[in-house]
Design a protein around this motif. Structure first.
Motif, PDB file in Angstrom:
ATOM      1  N   ALA A 617       0.793  -1.266   0.043  1.00  0.00           N
ATOM      2  CA  ALA A 617       0.027   0.020  -0.170  1.00  0.00           C
ATOM      3  C   ALA A 617       1.148   1.170  -0.191  1.00  0.00           C
ATOM      4  N   GLU A 618       1.778   1.408   0.773  1.00  0.00           N
ATOM      5  CA  GLU A 618       2.971   2.502   0.712  1.00  0.00           C
ATOM      6  C   GLU A 618       3.313   2.635  -0.629  1.00  0.00           C
ATOM      7  N   MET A 619       3.955   1.602  -1.272  1.00  0.00           N
ATOM      8  CA  MET A 619       4.334   1.656  -2.583  1.00  0.00           C
ATOM      9  C   MET A 619       3.462   2.420  -3.650  1.00  0.00           C
ATOM     10  N   LEU A 620       2.093   1.791  -3.403  1.00  0.00           N
ATOM     11  CA  LEU A 620       1.296   2.389  -4.402  1.00  0.00           C
ATOM     12  C   LEU A 620       0.912   3.893  -3.956  1.00  0.00           C
ATOM     13  N   LYS A 621       1.079   4.317  -2.950  1.00  0.00           N
ATOM     14  CA  LYS A 621       0.898   5.638  -2.454  1.00  0.00           C
ATOM     15  C   LYS A 621       2.197   6.483  -3.359  1.00  0.00           C
ATOM     16  N   ALA A 622       3.162   6.081  -2.870  1.00  0.00           N
ATOM     17  CA  ALA A 622       4.353   6.594  -3.858  1.00  0.00           C
ATOM     18  C   ALA A 622       4.444   6.645  -5.320  1.00  0.00           C
ATOM     19  N   LYS A 623       3.615   5.627  -5.557  1.00  0.00           N
ATOM     20  CA  LYS A 623       3.800   5.429  -7.119  1.00  0.00           C
ATOM     21  C   LYS A 623       2.308   5.225  -7.706  1.00  0.00           C
ATOM     22  N   PRO A 624       1.521   6.320  -7.692  1.00  0.00           N
ATOM     23  CA  PRO A 624       0.166   6.247  -7.969  1.00  0.00           C
ATOM     24  C   PRO A 624      -0.211   5.628  -9.115  1.00  0.00           C
ATOM     25  N   GLU A 625       0.700   5.831 -10.066  1.00  0.00           N
ATOM     26  CA  GLU A 625       0.302   5.463 -11.679  1.00  0.00           C
ATOM     27  C   GLU A 625       0.339   3.975 -11.682  1.00  0.00           C
ATOM     28  N   MET A 626       1.077   3.307 -10.631  1.00  0.00           N
ATOM     29  CA  MET A 626       1.269   1.872 -10.820  1.00  0.00           C
ATOM     30  C   MET A 626      -0.145   1.153 -10.441  1.00  0.00           C
ATOM     31  N   THR A 627      -0.102  -0.159 -10.938  1.00  0.00           N
ATOM     32  CA  THR A 627      -1.277  -0.897 -10.241  1.00  0.00           C
ATOM     33  C   THR A 627      -0.705  -2.088  -9.778  1.00  0.00           C
ATOM     34  N   LEU A 628      -1.262  -2.490  -8.709  1.00  0.00           N
ATOM     35  CA  LEU A 628      -0.813  -3.794  -7.792  1.00  0.00           C
ATOM     36  C   LEU A 628      -1.686  -4.961  -8.314  1.00  0.00           C
ATOM     37  N   VAL A 629      -1.304  -5.966  -9.099  1.00  0.00           N
ATOM     38  CA  VAL A 629      -2.023  -7.247  -9.417  1.00  0.00           C
ATOM     39  C   VAL A 629      -1.650  -8.267  -8.574  1.00  0.00           C
ATOM     40  N   MET A 630      -2.652  -8.658  -7.898  1.00  0.00           N
ATOM     41  CA  MET A 630      -2.482 -10.012  -6.969  1.00  0.00           C
ATOM     42  C   MET A 630      -3.254 -11.075  -7.576  1.00  0.00           C
ATOM     43  N   GLU A 631      -2.661 -12.086  -7.943  1.00  0.00           N
ATOM     44  CA  GLU A 631      -3.486 -13.261  -8.516  1.00  0.00           C
ATOM     45  C   GLU A 631      -3.250 -14.500  -7.790  1.00  0.00           C
ATOM     46  N   GLN A 632      -4.599 -15.103  -7.278  1.00  0.00           N
ATOM     47  CA  GLN A 632      -4.497 -16.108  -6.218  1.00  0.00           C
ATOM     48  C   GLN A 632      -4.219 -17.398  -6.950  1.00  0.00           C
ATOM     49  N   ARG A 734      -9.510   0.527   2.698  1.00  0.00           N
ATOM     50  CA  ARG A 734      -9.447   1.119   4.214  1.00  0.00           C
ATOM     51  C   ARG A 734      -8.036   1.879   4.458  1.00  0.00           C
ATOM     52  N   GLN A 735      -7.231   1.278   3.627  1.00  0.00           N
ATOM     53  CA  GLN A 735      -5.682   1.852   3.733  1.00  0.00           C
ATOM     54  C   GLN A 735      -5.835   3.232   2.867  1.00  0.00           C
ATOM     55  N   GLY A 736      -6.866   3.353   1.976  1.00  0.00           N
ATOM     56  CA  GLY A 736      -6.726   4.642   1.263  1.00  0.00           C
ATOM     57  C   GLY A 736      -6.126   4.399  -0.343  1.00  0.00           C
ATOM     58  N   ILE A 737      -6.335   3.323  -0.611  1.00  0.00           N
ATOM     59  CA  ILE A 737      -5.899   3.008  -2.128  1.00  0.00           C
ATOM     60  C   ILE A 737      -6.991   2.419  -2.895  1.00  0.00           C
ATOM     61  N   SER A 738      -6.992   3.613  -3.910  1.00  0.00           N
ATOM     62  CA  SER A 738      -8.254   3.585  -4.901  1.00  0.00           C
ATOM     63  C   SER A 738      -8.128   2.253  -5.601  1.00  0.00           C
ATOM     64  N   ASP A 739      -9.584   1.659  -5.880  1.00  0.00           N
ATOM     65  CA  ASP A 739      -9.713   0.369  -6.407  1.00  0.00           C
ATOM     66  C   ASP A 739      -9.259   0.597  -8.180  1.00  0.00           C
ATOM     67  N   GLN A 740      -8.813   1.540  -8.292  1.00  0.00           N
ATOM     68  CA  GLN A 740      -8.191   1.937  -9.903  1.00  0.00           C
ATOM     69  C   GLN A 740      -6.634   1.395  -9.737  1.00  0.00           C
ATOM     70  N   ASN A 741      -6.080   1.385  -8.497  1.00  0.00           N
ATOM     71  CA  ASN A 741      -4.604   0.984  -8.275  1.00  0.00           C
ATOM     72  C   ASN A 741      -4.299  -0.526  -7.828  1.00  0.00           C
ATOM     73  N   PHE A 742      -5.305  -1.205  -7.705  1.00  0.00           N
ATOM     74  CA  PHE A 742      -5.180  -2.724  -7.472  1.00  0.00           C
ATOM     75  C   PHE A 742      -6.094  -3.495  -8.159  1.00  0.00           C
ATOM     76  N   ARG A 743      -5.836  -4.814  -8.604  1.00  0.00           N
ATOM     77  CA  ARG A 743      -6.478  -5.710  -9.357  1.00  0.00           C
ATOM     78  C   ARG A 743      -6.354  -7.152  -8.377  1.00  0.00           C
ATOM     79  N   ILE A 744      -7.357  -7.670  -7.900  1.00  0.00           N
ATOM     80  CA  ILE A 744      -7.223  -8.840  -7.179  1.00  0.00           C
ATOM     81  C   ILE A 744      -8.025 -10.097  -7.707  1.00  0.00           C
ATOM     82  N   THR A 745      -7.466 -10.996  -8.250  1.00  0.00           N
ATOM     83  CA  THR A 745      -8.317 -11.901  -9.046  1.00  0.00           C
ATOM     84  C   THR A 745      -7.707 -13.539  -8.393  1.00  0.00           C
ATOM     85  N   THR A 746      -8.310 -14.477  -8.819  1.00  0.00           N
ATOM     86  CA  THR A 746      -8.256 -15.633  -8.823  1.00  0.00           C
ATOM     87  C   THR A 746      -7.736 -16.336 -10.232  1.00  0.00           C
TER      88      THR A 746
END
Length: 788
Positions: A617-632, A734-746
Motif C-alpha cells: 500500500a505504501e508503494m502504491l501511494k508513492a507511485k500512484p500510476e502503478m497497479t498492484l496485481v494480486m493473482e490467487q 481502508r488503507q486509502g488505496i483507490s480501486d483503480q490502483n489494484f486488481r485482485i483475482t483468482t
C-alpha cells in the motif's frame, strides 16, 4: 707589297663565300632536315623557315613541327625560335648567347601505363644507328677529316665550381631566355585524365655558372581554371636554390582519376591556392625547408551514389617550417571552416568501406608505374610535429545507422575544436564543442599526449539531449517508442599508468515511452515503461551514477560495454523485480515480498500477512500510476485434501462429543478440531471404519478424501478463494488505496487444474498495458529458480 694582292683576293673570296653560305645554306639545310627527319629521329619534321647569319650570330626557325610517331597528330611545335649569339666572344674563349626566345610552343604528351609518346625519342641517345645520317651531312672528305675547321670542338667545359675559366676550357654565358604563350597538354589514357595549361611563360634573365644566382620565372594558366607563377633562384656553383610558388584558384577536379586507384568516388572539386617558399640544395634533395601557406576552398567529395561524404568551406594551413630530412613539421596555424562530413552504417558495410578501393593495392600501382618499392628504413627519426594554433569552426557531422529496423540519423552541429601548441610528444589540451537540436550541447576535453594515453584526463559533458531522437534504438532493443525525455550526462575520467577511474553521472528528466509495439521482436523483452516509471524520483527525474574502472590495455575492457551493460542490468532488475526495487528505493524491507502464501482453510489474514499488504500500500501511494496485481493460485488437490481432513476431524470430534452438533460448535471446538493429530490411533481407527473395503489399504489422504463430499469440497474451495479476495479488497480500500490502483483475482480454473505449487498470491506492480507476456502462470518462487 706583292703579297698584298693575292691576300686581298683570297680574303675577298672567303668573304663572298661566307655571304653566299649565309643565304644559301639555310634553305638547303631546312629541306635536307625535312626530307631526312625520319632517318634522323624516326619522326617527320616540318620547318617553314630557317634563317642564319654567321656574322651577327643570329638564327631563327619558324613554323617548326615534330609529328607523332604514327603521324596522326603533332607532338611538339612552335611558331618561332630565335637565338642571338655573340660570335666575337669566341675569341675570348667564351660562348655567349644574348637571347633565346621561343614563341607559342605547343606540346602534347600522352601516357598509357608506363608508356609515353616520347619513349622513342628518349631512346635515340642509345641507338648508334641514328648517328649515321648526321655524318652524311658532311662531305666524304670532311667526314673522314677530324683535324680541319669542321671537326667537332673539343674541351668545352661548363665550369660550375669556379668563377675563373681554365686555360683549356670555355666559359658559357646565357642571357634573356624566354618562352611566350606556351601550351602544354597531358593525357593519361588509362585514367582518362587530361591536364591542359595555357599561356605558359618562362623568363630567365641569365644563367650564371660563376656563383651568381640564376633567376627563373615561370607562369601559366590551367584550362580548368587557376594560375601558376613560380620564381626560382639557383646557384650553379653552390647547388642551392630558392623556389617561390604562387598557385591561385587551381581546380583539383583533374586529380580524380588518380584518387580512384584508392578511393571509389564519383566526383571531387575544390580550388587550391598556395604561397610557398622552398629553400634547399640539389646535393641533398630531402634536406629542404618549406614555408608558406596552403588554402583549399569549396572542397566537395561525393561517393559513387553521388552522396556528399566530405566538404569544407575552407582549409587553411600556414607552415612555419617543414623539413623532411630532419623530420620537422612545424605549422603556425591549421584552420578548417565549414567542415561537413557524414558516416553511414548499413548491414552490408559503411561509408569507409564504400570509399576504399580494395581492388587496387599499393604494390600493383607501383608495378604499373614501374616505381621501385623500397624497404622502409630500420631507423626512423622521431618526428618533431607541432601546430601552434589548430581550429575547426562551424562544422557538421551526420551519423546514420541503417542497421536498425528504423533508420537512425543524428546531427552534431556547429562543431568547434580548439587546440594550441599541439604536438605528438608533449601534453596537449584539446577542447571540442558541438550543438544539438532543441538547444542541446556537447563538450569534450582531452588532456594528455597523443602518442601515449597511459596518463590522460578525459571529460565529456552532454546537456539537454532530446531522447526522442533515439526512438529507433529504443524500438530495436526494447520495442518501445520514446515520447519525450531530456538527457544530461557528465563523465570524468582519469587514466594513470593505464588504469582508468571514471565517474559517470546520468540524469534523465521526464522520460516517457509509448505503448510497446509487438513487431518487430525486440532484443530485450522487458516492461520498459514500468521500469522507467519506477526509477523516477518525485521530480520525474532518473539519476544514477555509473563508476567505471579497469585496465585500458586489457582485451576484455570496453567502456561502451560497461556503461551499456550497467544500464541494461538496472532496467532488467527493475522490470523483473519492480517490488523489490521500489521497496529498496523507499527504504522499506523487501524480505519475502515475492508472494503472499496462505493456508487453504484461511478466510482471513494474519498480522504477518497484513504487514506485507501494508508495504504494498505504501508503494502504491508513492507511485500512484502503478497497479498492484494480486493473482490467487490454489493447489486444488492439496486444498481439497486439507478441507476433507477438516470435515473428517469434525465428524470424529462430534462422535466423541454426542452432545454437540455442527450448529452448536464454538470457536474453542474448532481450535480443538484443528489441533487433532491425524496420526492418533483412535482417529486412524475411525477412518478405517468409515471407508469402503476397497480403500482399506489406500493412503490416508485418499481415505480421507473418499469420506468428504466432493461437490461440497469444490464449493468450499471457491467460497474461500472469494472470501480471501474480498477481505484483501476491503483492507486495501481502508488503507486509502483507490480501486483503480489494484486488481485482485483468482487464476482461471484451467490454470489451477495444472498448478501444483504452494497456495499463494503472486504480487506484481505494473503499468496497465505494460505487462510482460507469459503463456503460463509463473510464481515468484519459480521465477527465482529460473534465474531471472
Amino acid at each position: 707589297m706583292k703579297i698584298l694582292k693575292p691576300l686581298t683576293i683570297t680574303l675577298s673570296a672567303i668573304l663572298v663565300l661566307l655571304i653566299i653560305l649565309t643565304f644559301v645554306t639555310p634553305p638547303i639545310a631546312k629541306n635536307y632536315i625535312v626530307k631526312h627527319s625520319k632517318e634522323f629521329i624516326g619522326r617527320q619534321i616540318q620547318i617553314q623557315g630557317l634563317y642564319l647569319n654567321i656574322f651577327t650570330g643570329y638564327a631563327r626557325i619558324t613554323g617548326f613541327e615534330i609529328w607523332e610517331k604514327d603521324e596522326q597528330g603533332t607532338f611538339v611545335s612552335f611558331d618561332t625560335l630565335s637565338v642571338d649569339m655573340s660570335i666575337h666572344r669566341l675569341l675570348a674563349n667564351e660562348i655567349r648567347i644574348n637571347r633565346i626566345h621561343l614563341v607559342n610552343p605547343r606540346l602534347k604528351i600522352w601516357q598509357q601505363g608506363s608508356v609515353f609518346n616520347f619513349d622513342d625519342l628518349m631512346a635515340l641517345g642509345t641507338d648508334n644507328s641514328m648517328s649515321q645520317p648526321t655524318d652524311s651531312l658532311l662531305s666524304p672528305e670532311a667526314s673522314t677529316n677530324t683535324t680541319g675547321p669542321t671537326a667537332p670542338v673539343e674541351g668545352i667545359i661548363i665550369d660550375t665550381t669556379s668563377s675563373v675559366s681554365s686555360a683549356e676550357g670555355m666559359t658559357i654565358a646565357l642571357y634573356d631566355i624566354s618562352i611566350q604563350e606556351g601550351q602544354i597538354q597531358y593525357q593519361d589514357l588509362i585514367r582518362n585524365s587530361i591536364w591542359g595549361m595555357d599561356n605558359f611563360s618562362l623568363q630567365i634573365p641569365g644563367v650564371y655558372f660563376n656563383g651568381k644566382n640564376t633567376d627563373v620565372g615561370i607562369g601559366l594558366n590551367f584550362n580548368d581554371g587557376g594560375h601558376l607563377q613560380t620564381q626560382i633562384q639557383y646557384n650553379l656553383e653552390a647547388n642551392t636554390y630558392l623556389l617561390d610558388i604562387d598557385l591561385s584558384n587551381f581546380s583539383i577536379a583533374p586529380v580524380k582519376p588518380y584518387l580512384t586507384d584508392f578511393l571509389k568516388i564519383n566526383d571531387i572539386n575544390g580550388l587550391l591556392t598556395t604561397h610557398l617558399n622552398i629553400e634547399g640544395n640539389t646535393r641533398h634533395v630531402t634536406d629542404l625547408n618549406i614555408r608558406g601557406s596552403v588554402n583549399l576552398r569549396q572542397l566537395s567529395l561525393t561517393d559513387l551514389s553521388n552522396k556528399p561524404v566530405l566538404a569544407t568551406d575552407s582549409l587553411s594551413i600556414e607552415m612555419t617550417s617543414i623539413n623532411p630530412e630532419k623530420a620537422v613539421f612545424h605549422f603556425n596555424r591549421i584552420a578548417i571552416d565549414g567542415l561537413r562530413s557524414s558516416f553511414e552504417m548499413r548491414p552490408e558495410g559503411n561509408t569507409i568501406t564504400d570509399l576504399l578501393n580494395t581492388e587496387t593495392t599499393d604494390s600493383s600501382y607501383c608495378e604499373e608505374q614501374n616505381i621501385p618499392q623500397t624497404a622502409s628504413s630500420e631507423t626512423t627519426k622521431q618526428p618533431h610535429f607541432k601546430i601552434d594554433t589548430f581550429r575547426i569552426n562551424r562544422s557538421l557531422f551526420v551519423f546514420e545507422d541503417k542497421t536498425l529496423h528504423s533508420p537512425f540519423t543524428f546531427n552534431l552541429e556547429n562543431i568547434n575544436l580548439k587546440a594550441d601548441g599541439f604536438s605528438l610528444d608533449q601534453q596537449n589540451k584539446v577542447k571540442i564543442t558541438s550543438s544539438l537540436k532543441n538547444g542541446g550541447k556537447i563538450s569534450f576535453v582531452y588532456e594528455g599526449k597523443t602518442d601515449d594515453i597511459s596518463n590522460t584526463n578525459l571529460v565529456l559533458n552532454i546537456k539537454n539531449l532530446d531522447l526522442k531522437t533515439f526512438t529507433p534504438y529504443s524500438l530495436q532493443y526494447f520495442g518501445y517508442p520514446l515520447k519525450k525525455g531530456i538527457l544530461s550526462f557528465n563523465s570524468v575520467n582519469a587514466i594513470q599508468n593505464n588504469i582508468l577511474d571514471g565517474r559517470n553521472n546520468l540524469n534523465i528528466a521526464k522520460c516517457e515511452v509509448d505503448n510497446k509495439q509487438k513487431k518487430p521482436e525486440p532484443e530485450y523483452n522487458i516492461p520498459l515503461k514500468t521500469a522507467l516509471y519506477l526509477i523516477k524520483d518525485k521530480d520525474e527525474q532518473i539519476k544514477t551514477n555509473l563508476p567505471v574502472k579497469g585496465n585500458i590495455n586489457s582485451p576484455e575492457f570496453s567502456y561502451k560495454k560497461i556503461i551499456f551493460k550497467t544500464l541494461t542490468n538496472l532496467l532488467v532488475k527493475v522490470a523483473v523485480s519492480p517490488i523489490q526495487f521500489l521497496a529498496g528505493s523507499l527504504g522499506l524491507s523487501s524480505d519475502k515480498l515475492e508472494n503472499l502464501p496462505f493456508e487453504a482453510t484461511q478466510n482471513d489474514f494474519t498480522p504477518e500477512q497484513l504487514t506485507k499488504i501494508n508495504l504494498l500500500a505504501e508503494m502504491l501511494k508513492a507511485k500512484p500510476e502503478m497497479t498492484l496485481v494480486m493473482e490467487q493460485y490454489v493447489n486444488l488437490r492439496q486444498s481439497k485434501a486439507t478441507l476433507s481432513q477438516f470435515y473428517v476431524k469434525r465428524n470424529f470430534y462430534l462422535r466423541q462429543h454426542p452432545e454437540k452438533t455442527k450448529e452448536t460448535l464454538q470457536p474453542i471446538d474448532y481450535t480443538k478440531i484443528f489441533e487433532m493429530d491425524t496420526k492418533d490411533l483412535s482417529f486412524l481407527t475411525y477412518v478405517r471404519e468409515q471407508v469402503n473395503e476397497e480403500l482399506k489399504n489406500a493412503s490416508l489422504e485418499d481415505q480421507i478424501l473418499s469420506l468428504a463430499d466432493a461437490e461440497q469440497l469444490e464449493q468450499l474451495t471457491g467460497l474461500l478463494s472469494q472470501k480471501r479476495n474480498q477481505t484483501l479488497t476491503e483492507y486495501l480500500l481502508r488503507q486509502g488505496i483507490s480501486d483503480q490502483n489494484f486488481r485482485i483475482t483468482t487464476a482461471p480454473k484451467e490454470k489451477l487444474t495444472q498448478y501444483t505449487g504452494k497456495n499463494l498470491y503472486t504480487l506484481k506492480l505494473i503499468f496497465e498495458g505494460d505487462e510482460p507476456a507469459t503463456d503460463s502462470p509463473v510464481t515468484a518462487e519459480q521465477t527465482k529458480n529460473q534465474g531471472i
